[in-house]
Motif scaffolding. Structure first.
Motif, PDB file in Angstrom:
ATOM      1  N   GLN A 130       0.838  -1.191   0.000  1.00 32.50           N
ATOM      2  CA  GLN A 130       0.000   0.000   0.000  1.00 32.50           C
ATOM      3  C   GLN A 130       0.875   1.244   0.000  1.00 32.50           C
ATOM      4  O   GLN A 130       2.048   1.217   0.355  1.00 32.50           O
ATOM      5  CB  GLN A 130      -0.946   0.026   1.194  1.00 32.50           C
ATOM      6  CG  GLN A 130      -0.263   0.196   2.540  1.00 32.50           C
ATOM      7  CD  GLN A 130      -1.252   0.311   3.687  1.00 32.50           C
ATOM      8  OE1 GLN A 130      -2.401  -0.094   3.583  1.00 32.50           O
ATOM      9  NE2 GLN A 130      -0.805   0.884   4.800  1.00 32.50           N
ATOM     10  N   GLU A 151      -4.972   9.881   2.224  1.00 27.99           N
ATOM     11  CA  GLU A 151      -5.728   8.781   1.615  1.00 27.99           C
ATOM     12  C   GLU A 151      -4.791   7.591   1.454  1.00 27.99           C
ATOM     13  O   GLU A 151      -3.708   7.716   0.872  1.00 27.99           O
ATOM     14  CB  GLU A 151      -6.271   9.174   0.245  1.00 27.99           C
ATOM     15  CG  GLU A 151      -7.436  10.135   0.267  1.00 27.99           C
ATOM     16  CD  GLU A 151      -8.768   9.462   0.522  1.00 27.99           C
ATOM     17  OE1 GLU A 151      -8.795   8.205   0.624  1.00 27.99           O
ATOM     18  OE2 GLU A 151      -9.776  10.184   0.632  1.00 27.99           O
ATOM     19  N   ILE A 153      -3.860   4.063  -0.303  1.00 26.35           N
ATOM     20  CA  ILE A 153      -4.128   3.457  -1.608  1.00 26.35           C
ATOM     21  C   ILE A 153      -3.495   2.069  -1.651  1.00 26.35           C
ATOM     22  O   ILE A 153      -2.271   1.940  -1.562  1.00 26.35           O
ATOM     23  CB  ILE A 153      -3.543   4.319  -2.748  1.00 26.35           C
ATOM     24  CG1 ILE A 153      -4.104   5.740  -2.690  1.00 26.35           C
ATOM     25  CG2 ILE A 153      -3.836   3.682  -4.103  1.00 26.35           C
ATOM     26  CD1 ILE A 153      -3.443   6.695  -3.670  1.00 26.35           C
ATOM     27  N   MET A 159      -0.277  -3.756 -10.447  1.00 29.91           N
ATOM     28  CA  MET A 159      -0.411  -2.322 -10.707  1.00 29.91           C
ATOM     29  C   MET A 159       0.912  -1.723 -11.153  1.00 29.91           C
ATOM     30  O   MET A 159       1.961  -1.996 -10.585  1.00 29.91           O
ATOM     31  CB  MET A 159      -0.912  -1.601  -9.451  1.00 29.91           C
ATOM     32  CG  MET A 159      -1.040  -0.085  -9.610  1.00 29.91           C
ATOM     33  SD  MET A 159      -1.628   0.728  -8.091  1.00 29.91           S
ATOM     34  CE  MET A 159      -3.404   0.546  -8.318  1.00 29.91           C
ATOM     35  N   GLU A 163      -0.445   3.453 -13.637  1.00 29.37           N
ATOM     36  CA  GLU A 163      -1.794   3.304 -13.083  1.00 29.37           C
ATOM     37  C   GLU A 163      -1.897   3.960 -11.714  1.00 29.37           C
ATOM     38  O   GLU A 163      -2.900   4.620 -11.403  1.00 29.37           O
ATOM     39  CB  GLU A 163      -2.148   1.823 -13.013  1.00 29.37           C
ATOM     40  CG  GLU A 163      -2.346   1.196 -14.387  1.00 29.37           C
ATOM     41  CD  GLU A 163      -2.372  -0.325 -14.343  1.00 29.37           C
ATOM     42  OE1 GLU A 163      -2.863  -0.924 -15.318  1.00 29.37           O
ATOM     43  OE2 GLU A 163      -1.891  -0.902 -13.355  1.00 29.37           O
ATOM     44  N   LEU A 164      -0.867   3.793 -10.890  1.00 32.38           N
ATOM     45  CA  LEU A 164      -0.874   4.412  -9.562  1.00 32.38           C
ATOM     46  C   LEU A 164      -0.812   5.929  -9.688  1.00 32.38           C
ATOM     47  O   LEU A 164      -1.496   6.660  -8.956  1.00 32.38           O
ATOM     48  CB  LEU A 164       0.299   3.882  -8.737  1.00 32.38           C
ATOM     49  CG  LEU A 164       0.438   4.416  -7.307  1.00 32.38           C
ATOM     50  CD1 LEU A 164      -0.843   4.212  -6.512  1.00 32.38           C
ATOM     51  CD2 LEU A 164       1.621   3.755  -6.607  1.00 32.38           C
ATOM     52  N   HIS A 165      -0.015   6.421 -10.607  1.00 31.30           N
ATOM     53  CA  HIS A 165       0.081   7.858 -10.887  1.00 31.30           C
ATOM     54  C   HIS A 165      -1.300   8.427 -11.197  1.00 31.30           C
ATOM     55  O   HIS A 165      -1.716   9.449 -10.633  1.00 31.30           O
ATOM     56  CB  HIS A 165       1.036   8.065 -12.066  1.00 31.30           C
ATOM     57  CG  HIS A 165       1.017   9.438 -12.676  1.00 31.30           C
ATOM     58  ND1 HIS A 165       0.033   9.861 -13.553  1.00 31.30           N
ATOM     59  CD2 HIS A 165       1.862  10.492 -12.552  1.00 31.30           C
ATOM     60  CE1 HIS A 165       0.270  11.098 -13.935  1.00 31.30           C
ATOM     61  NE2 HIS A 165       1.370  11.508 -13.337  1.00 31.30           N
ATOM     62  N   ASP A 166      -2.040   7.765 -12.089  1.00 34.15           N
ATOM     63  CA  ASP A 166      -3.348   8.287 -12.495  1.00 34.15           C
ATOM     64  C   ASP A 166      -4.345   8.246 -11.342  1.00 34.15           C
ATOM     65  O   ASP A 166      -5.176   9.152 -11.198  1.00 34.15           O
ATOM     66  CB  ASP A 166      -3.882   7.496 -13.687  1.00 34.15           C
ATOM     67  CG  ASP A 166      -3.070   7.739 -14.953  1.00 34.15           C
ATOM     68  OD1 ASP A 166      -2.207   8.643 -14.947  1.00 34.15           O
ATOM     69  OD2 ASP A 166      -3.290   7.015 -15.949  1.00 34.15           O
ATOM     70  N   GLN A 167      -4.281   7.206 -10.517  1.00 29.61           N
ATOM     71  CA  GLN A 167      -5.175   7.127  -9.370  1.00 29.61           C
ATOM     72  C   GLN A 167      -4.859   8.219  -8.360  1.00 29.61           C
ATOM     73  O   GLN A 167      -5.762   8.883  -7.836  1.00 29.61           O
ATOM     74  CB  GLN A 167      -5.088   5.752  -8.713  1.00 29.61           C
ATOM     75  CG  GLN A 167      -6.100   5.543  -7.598  1.00 29.61           C
ATOM     76  CD  GLN A 167      -6.106   4.124  -7.063  1.00 29.61           C
ATOM     77  OE1 GLN A 167      -5.413   3.238  -7.574  1.00 29.61           O
ATOM     78  NE2 GLN A 167      -6.885   3.878  -6.035  1.00 29.61           N
ATOM     79  N   MET A 168      -3.576   8.432  -8.093  1.00 29.95           N
ATOM     80  CA  MET A 168      -3.172   9.499  -7.171  1.00 29.95           C
ATOM     81  C   MET A 168      -3.549  10.877  -7.705  1.00 29.95           C
ATOM     82  O   MET A 168      -3.932  11.767  -6.941  1.00 29.95           O
ATOM     83  CB  MET A 168      -1.672   9.444  -6.939  1.00 29.95           C
ATOM     84  CG  MET A 168      -1.227   8.402  -5.952  1.00 29.95           C
ATOM     85  SD  MET A 168       0.509   8.668  -5.544  1.00 29.95           S
ATOM     86  CE  MET A 168       0.747   7.358  -4.339  1.00 29.95           C
ATOM     87  N   ARG A 170      -6.118  11.711  -9.451  1.00 34.08           N
ATOM     88  CA  ARG A 170      -7.541  11.974  -9.204  1.00 34.08           C
ATOM     89  C   ARG A 170      -7.826  12.149  -7.710  1.00 34.08           C
ATOM     90  O   ARG A 170      -8.503  13.101  -7.296  1.00 34.08           O
ATOM     91  CB  ARG A 170      -8.382  10.826  -9.770  1.00 34.08           C
ATOM     92  CG  ARG A 170      -8.304  10.677 -11.282  1.00 34.08           C
ATOM     93  CD  ARG A 170      -9.304   9.658 -11.773  1.00 34.08           C
ATOM     94  NE  ARG A 170      -9.038   8.322 -11.234  1.00 34.08           N
ATOM     95  CZ  ARG A 170      -8.272   7.417 -11.828  1.00 34.08           C
ATOM     96  NH1 ARG A 170      -7.678   7.709 -12.969  1.00 34.08           N
ATOM     97  NH2 ARG A 170      -8.092   6.217 -11.296  1.00 34.08           N
ATOM     98  N   LEU A 171      -7.314  11.222  -6.894  1.00 30.30           N
ATOM     99  CA  LEU A 171      -7.561  11.294  -5.454  1.00 30.30           C
ATOM    100  C   LEU A 171      -6.935  12.540  -4.839  1.00 30.30           C
ATOM    101  O   LEU A 171      -7.501  13.158  -3.932  1.00 30.30           O
ATOM    102  CB  LEU A 171      -7.007  10.051  -4.766  1.00 30.30           C
ATOM    103  CG  LEU A 171      -7.739   8.733  -5.013  1.00 30.30           C
ATOM    104  CD1 LEU A 171      -6.981   7.579  -4.368  1.00 30.30           C
ATOM    105  CD2 LEU A 171      -9.154   8.801  -4.473  1.00 30.30           C
TER     106      LEU A 171
END
Length: 307
Positions: A130, A151, A153, A159, A163-168, A170-171
């Protein structure tokens, strides 16, 4: 609130957009200066620069913030707070102290783990289960300031850093939006970072991108994920009598027992120090990314091992 926004890459744009859409007054945007890019080497503005101009926000691109003139200009903006998201320049103390409520930074890790330049990549390369994203009040240290909203993750076993970059991305925009709302209400709380568990996310060195198949399959898989899509972990494969650089973009650990670097079976399965990795997406130099089946169809006869 009167906000100065400081950021440069695509990662920063959703946060700027969130701040503007929330009704805050972004009085200025600081970003890195345009750089030559492409075949013609024409100067290209940063993604944040382009977004700021679309919003009609004044843009500043100083090469440094250490000079008295730059610091005076920043102070004259009379900001309540500065929001910093992947800006790329050091903020000296006069800049940190200028806004009434200081400078808030969006950092991509669960501090104090992975302070520094490459927290997304390092978390995946280390095999972390995580990570997270945190709003931090900046001080003069390297990501040492007290922590606000966070947050957590989960990092999926397959992953990639992309993909982690894009999720971070947005979050992080939502998290910073909530942090500013709390700051405006006077209810934004911070916690001092623990003194244990500190690690540093050093900038990715080019030499690290070459895959070492003497490591375990899990370690190789983590390196591939952590460097995908950029800069891309790579190895060399002899095709038609010439060594060709191949980037490994996606993989999965599998069973295997052979000398490290040996190609096992008809697909792109490569033996590691323990176990093996099956490559499922690759990129041949000068070509676009492709799945392993497509690559093998055009590669011809493969050698017994990679290097």
């Amino acid at each position: 609130m009167r906000v100065v926004f400081m950021g440069t890459p695509e990662f920063s744009v959703p946060t700027l957009t969130e701040i503007v859409s929330s009704g805050h007054e972004v009085v200025a945007v600081y970003t890195r200066a345009p750089k030559p890019a492409g075949r013609g080497q024409a100067e290209r503005k940063s993604p944040v620069h382009e977004a700021a101009e679309a919003f009609g926000i004044p843009v500043f691109t100083p090469k440094s913030l250490k000079g008295e003139a730059e610091q005076a200009q920043f102070a004259s903006l009379d900001a309540d707070v500065a929001v910093v998201v992947a800006y790329g320049l050091l903020l000296p103390k006069p800049i940190l102290d200028a806004p009434a409520d200081g400078c808030l930074n969006l950092h991509g890790s669960l501090l104090p783990r992975w302070r520094g330049a490459a927290p997304i990549q390092r978390a995946i390369m280390a095999g972390d289960a995580q990570t997270g994203i945190v709003v931090m009040r900046m001080d003069e240290g390297l990501d040492t300031g007290p922590m606000g909203p966070t947050e957590i993750i989960p990092i999926g076993k397959d992953m990639t850093a992309g993909e982690l970059h894009d999720q971070m991305m947005r979050l992080g925009a939502d998290l910073m939006g909530r942090a500013l709302a709390a700051l405006e209400r006077g209810s934004l709380d911070f916690t001092v970072q623990p003194e244990t568990g500190i690690t540093y996310a050093q900038k990715i060195d080019k030499a690290e991108a070459r895959l070492d198949f003497s490591k375990s399959a899990d370690a190789v898989h983590s390196t591939i994920r952590g460097l995908s899509p950029f800069p891309g972990a790579w190895f060399e494969l002899e095709l038609a009598g010439k060594p060709v650089r191949i980037k490994a973009l996606r993989s999965t650990p599998v069973d295997g027992n052979a000398a490290p670097g040996t190609l096992i079976g008809p697909d792109l399965t490569i033996a590691c120090g323990s176990g093996a990795v099956r490559l499922t997406q690759v990129q041949r130099e000068g070509k676009g990314a492709m799945d392993a089946v497509t690559f093998l169809r055009g590669a011809g006869a493969l050698p017994e091992r990679v290097s």
